[in-house]
Design an enzyme around this catalytic site. Structure first.
Site, mmCIF file in Angstrom:
data_model
loop_
_atom_site.group_PDB
_atom_site.id
_atom_site.type_symbol
_atom_site.label_atom_id
_atom_site.label_comp_id
_atom_site.label_asym_id
_atom_site.label_seq_id
_atom_site.Cartn_x
_atom_site.Cartn_y
_atom_site.Cartn_z
ATOM 1 N N GLY A 70 0.792 -1.220 0.000
ATOM 2 C CA GLY A 70 0.000 0.000 0.000
ATOM 3 C C GLY A 70 0.821 1.266 0.000
ATOM 4 O O GLY A 70 0.264 2.367 -0.045
ATOM 5 N N THR A 100 3.080 -1.759 7.317
ATOM 6 C CA THR A 100 3.023 -0.302 7.387
ATOM 7 C C THR A 100 1.616 0.190 7.715
ATOM 8 O O THR A 100 1.433 1.156 8.437
ATOM 9 C CB THR A 100 3.429 0.292 6.027
ATOM 10 O OG1 THR A 100 4.579 -0.383 5.546
ATOM 11 C CG2 THR A 100 3.715 1.768 6.141
ATOM 12 N N TYR A 131 3.805 -1.814 12.258
ATOM 13 C CA TYR A 131 5.026 -0.999 12.302
ATOM 14 C C TYR A 131 4.959 0.061 13.411
ATOM 15 O O TYR A 131 5.969 0.569 13.861
ATOM 16 C CB TYR A 131 5.199 -0.246 10.975
ATOM 17 C CG TYR A 131 5.812 -1.005 9.822
ATOM 18 C CD1 TYR A 131 5.922 -2.391 9.823
ATOM 19 C CD2 TYR A 131 6.291 -0.308 8.710
ATOM 20 C CE1 TYR A 131 6.472 -3.064 8.747
ATOM 21 C CE2 TYR A 131 6.855 -0.970 7.631
ATOM 22 C CZ TYR A 131 6.942 -2.339 7.650
ATOM 23 O OH TYR A 131 7.492 -2.986 6.576
ATOM 24 N N HIS A 225 14.734 -9.010 7.856
ATOM 25 C CA HIS A 225 15.262 -8.267 6.684
ATOM 26 C C HIS A 225 16.758 -7.966 6.850
ATOM 27 O O HIS A 225 17.251 -6.959 6.344
ATOM 28 C CB HIS A 225 14.514 -6.947 6.430
ATOM 29 C CG HIS A 225 13.019 -7.042 6.458
ATOM 30 N ND1 HIS A 225 12.342 -8.059 5.834
ATOM 31 C CD2 HIS A 225 12.075 -6.235 7.017
ATOM 32 C CE1 HIS A 225 11.030 -7.876 6.019
ATOM 33 N NE2 HIS A 225 10.846 -6.798 6.743
ATOM 34 N N ARG A 228 19.025 -7.037 3.945
ATOM 35 C CA ARG A 228 18.606 -5.859 3.184
ATOM 36 C C ARG A 228 19.793 -5.105 2.585
ATOM 37 O O ARG A 228 19.678 -4.491 1.519
ATOM 38 C CB ARG A 228 17.836 -4.935 4.121
ATOM 39 C CG ARG A 228 17.352 -3.663 3.539
ATOM 40 C CD ARG A 228 16.740 -2.802 4.624
ATOM 41 N NE ARG A 228 15.481 -3.300 5.136
ATOM 42 C CZ ARG A 228 14.319 -3.233 4.475
ATOM 43 N NH1 ARG A 228 14.266 -2.702 3.286
ATOM 44 N NH2 ARG A 228 13.211 -3.684 5.018
ATOM 45 N N ASP A 286 8.320 -13.371 4.087
ATOM 46 C CA ASP A 286 7.719 -12.038 3.940
ATOM 47 C C ASP A 286 6.618 -12.109 2.876
ATOM 48 O O ASP A 286 6.419 -11.172 2.099
ATOM 49 C CB ASP A 286 8.772 -10.982 3.572
ATOM 50 C CG ASP A 286 8.335 -9.561 3.929
ATOM 51 O OD1 ASP A 286 7.294 -9.403 4.600
ATOM 52 O OD2 ASP A 286 9.029 -8.622 3.522
ATOM 53 N N SER A 290 4.693 -6.285 -0.665
ATOM 54 C CA SER A 290 4.897 -5.803 -2.034
ATOM 55 C C SER A 290 6.387 -5.740 -2.349
ATOM 56 O O SER A 290 7.210 -5.429 -1.489
ATOM 57 C CB SER A 290 4.257 -4.428 -2.223
ATOM 58 O OG SER A 290 4.793 -3.506 -1.292
HETATM 59 ZN ZN ZN Z 1 9.064 -5.927 7.217
#
Ligand code: ZN
Length: 390
Positions: A70, A100, A131, A225, A228, A286, A290
């Site tokens: 989103g 989020t 979050y 993550h 990352r 995960d 997105s």
């Molecule tokens: Zn995350």
């Protein structure tokens, strides 16, 4: 109805060689030398594994089961996960989370989706919160959610080092962790804080600060993550060497890997080479997050969706990279079960839940049982989600 798998090359996850495994919906009943089990006149479905590998169902500690994303506007909210996305991948236990968005997504919706997937056959749990800080909960606070709602086993994804997070202080994070810890103790659950780590300033520093300045141990945190970026991976290695656990994200696409991200497989190899114990590493999909797609000039051209199946692919990739099957299983099943406090998951042993996956010679799921019930046979679903069109 009982099921007897004969002549399986059993990984518990330890490699124990050829065994017969008898189980029902109540769990694994017994494990014995091939040919030594006799069920008499009891109704029993028999499967000859012919030496194929039988492994515990995978345990995925992070899936956005009710959808996520989103961040590019309302049209970029990702869809819900469907049952066979997990079962066909041999994922039998998963933990759902918000991300989020905790406005158009809710914990009520997440809990309902987790219950729906459980009705369809999976074992599901959720994290309370998102979050955000202050943490949004179902019943008023984290401890109450954990004590009053069976499916709530921790809090997460609390975002740190991310512009999308609430920029919470170490004192605030310590309070979150203490509520999760007490809730876990009082309800007999793991009570961990699952932490989304962004690519912002500080990385994991705030976790070490909490552990160094309060009575909350490093092991209360379960950061994800960690592949990352190269810098975060190095920080994660130090965190794990200091006693923490670290989670790598298996969902990836060419865009994420063209950025500073490291594949989960390369991250595992790097961490092991740096001396991190297998027991301190997990992978998560995960799923249904997105994944942005960029063109050659770095412009956003579309979105893809993370898949639960990425965990199964990572399991296969670890093996093809020379990681022992038992270690690959630890990182995709038993470690997460241990960290999350799921005592009946992540192992094949008498009394454990009968979440079993019979693999083909490519290490792909061929037969899958969830809680003793056959969900996949010959690589095809026996059970489909309520709205999955054939
Ligand atoms: Zn995350």
């Amino acid at each position: 109805m009982l099921t007897l798998i004969r002549n399986a090359n059993l990984f518990t996850p330890s490699a124990v060689g050829l065994q017969d495994v008898l189980f029902g919906t109540g769990g694994v009943i017994t494990i014995a030398e091939p040919g030594s089990l006799h069920v008499g006149s009891l109704p029993c479905h028999e499967v000859d594994a012919k030496g194929s590998a039988l492994v515990p169902g995978l345990v995925d500690p992070l899936v956005h089961i009710s959808g996520g994303g989103g961040e590019g506007g309302f049209h970029t909210r990702t869809p819900e996960m469907q049952l066979t996305e997990a079962t066909l991948a041999g994922v039998t236990t998963l933990v759902g989370a918000l991300g989020t968005d905790a406005v158009s997504r809710s914990l009520e919706d997440l809990l309902a989706k987790a219950r729906g997937l459980a009705n369809e056959g999976l074992t599901t749990y959720i994290y309370t919160g998102s979050y955000e800080y202050p943490v949004k909960t179902l019943t008023g606070d984290i401890t109450r959610d954990m004590m009053l709602i069976d499916k709530v086993i921790g809090v997460g994804e609390i975002a740190i080092a991310d512009h999308r997070g609430s920029q919470l202080s170490a004192a605030e994070l310590a309070r979150v962790a203490s509520q999760a810890r007490v809730g876990g103790m009082l309800s007999g659950k793991g009570g961990i804080v699952f932490v989304h780590v962004g690519d912002g300033k500080g990385g994991l520093d705030i976790l070490s600060e909490v552990a160094g300045t309060t009575d909350i141990p490093l092991s209360q945190f379960y950061p994800t993550h960690i592949n990352r970026s190269r810098a975060l991976l190095e920080q994660g290695v130090a965190f794990a060497l200091a006693g923490g656990v670290i989670d790598f994200t298996a969902s990836e696409n060419s865009a994420t890997l063209n950025s500073d991200e490291i594949s989960a497989i390369d991250a595992v190899k790097h961490a092991l080479a740096a001396g991190v114990a297998v027991s301190q590493i997990t992978l998560s999909s995960d799923g249904n997050a997105s994944l942005p797609v960029f063109d050659a000039d770095g412009r956003l051209t579309g979105l893809e969706v993370g898949r639960v199946g990425s965990l199964a692919k990572a399991f296969r990739d670890l093996i093809s990279e020379g990681i022992a099957v038992a270690d690959a299983l630890a990182m995709t099943s038993s470690n997460a079960a241990r960290i999350l406090g799921l005592d009946t998951k992540g192992a094949i042993a008498e009394g454990k839940d009968a979440d079993l996956v019979l693999l083909n010679d490519q290490f792909e799921p061929e037969f899958v049982w969830c809680l003793g019930k056959a969900m996949v046979a010959n690589g095809l679903p026996l059970v489909r989600g309520t709205f999955e069109i054939v």
